[in-house]
Write an enzyme that holds these catalytic residues in place. Sequence first.
Site, PDB file in Angstrom:
ATOM      1  N   GLY A  65       0.836  -1.205   0.000  1.00  4.01           N
ATOM      2  CA  GLY A  65       0.000   0.000   0.000  1.00  4.01           C
ATOM      3  C   GLY A  65       0.865   1.246   0.000  1.00  4.01           C
ATOM      4  CB  SER A 104       5.723  -4.322  -2.548  1.00  4.95           C
ATOM      5  OG  SER A 104       4.647  -4.434  -1.637  1.00  4.95           O
TER       6      SER A 104
END
Length: 189
Positions: free
Chosen positions: A16, A90
Site C-alpha cells: 500500500g 511494493s
Amino acid sequence: MTQHNEYPGYVLWMTGLSGAGKTTIALLLEQELKARGCNFERLDGDVVRESLTRDLGFSKEDRDKNIERVSFVAKLLSRNGVGCVCSFISPYQAVRDMVRANTTNFIEVFIDAPLNVVIDRDVKGMYKKAIAGEIPNFTGISDPFEAPAQPEIHIHTDRETPAESAQRILTYLEKQNFIPVGESILQPA
Ligand SMILES: Nc1ncnc2c1ncn2[C@@H]1O[C@H](COP(=O)(O)OP(=O)(O)OP(=O)(O)O)[C@@H](O)[C@H]1O
Ligand SMILES: [Mg+2]
C-alpha cells in the site's frame, strides 16, 4: 511460553501507499502474535532499507531488487514454520506475484487508503516534499502504485481503526489455521 510449532509458516504481505497504515498494523499484529506464542518475524521496508538493502534506491530496478532480497528471506523463514509479517510499499504487481510464487502460504493484504487521505496524514512529511518536487520517484505522486488485482484481504484504513484492521487480519489467519484461536489483547482504539 508454549511455542506453536504445529502451525505452518506463511507470508502476510502488506502492500500500500506510504502512510496507508502497513507498519501501524504490523506492530499491532506483532503484539498479538507474541502474546499468543506464535513463531513469527516482522520484516518492514524502513528497517530492511537500513540494513539488508541499504545500497538500493527507488528506481524501478532498485525497488524490484529490494523486494527480491526480502522474498529470499521470507522464503527461508516461511518454509521453516515461521509466519512473516511483511510491510512494504511494493508497488508492482509482478514483483508481488514473484514473492507469492517463491514463498509458502503467501497472503496478499492490500492496505488501502485514498491518496488524499495519506497526503493529509503525511506521517513522515514526505508527501509535502514529493508534491513540491523535492523527492523523485515517490509512489502515488511521481511513481506508480499498482493496486493488487486479487488480494486475499482488502483493508480500508480510512474507514476503520488500526485495531479493527489488525483484528480482521488475525481472524483470517485463524480461519486458515495459521495461528491459534485466541482472545485478542488488542484494544479497540
Ligand atoms: N485502520 C488503520 N490502520 C492503520 N493505520 C491507520 C488506520 N487508521 C488510521 N491510521 C493512521 O495512519 C498512519 C499510517 O502510518 P504508517 O507509518 O503505519 O504507514 P505505512 O503504510 O507504514 O507507510 P510507509 O510505507 O511510509 O512506511 C498512522 O498515523 C495511523 O495512526
Ligand atoms: Mg511503514
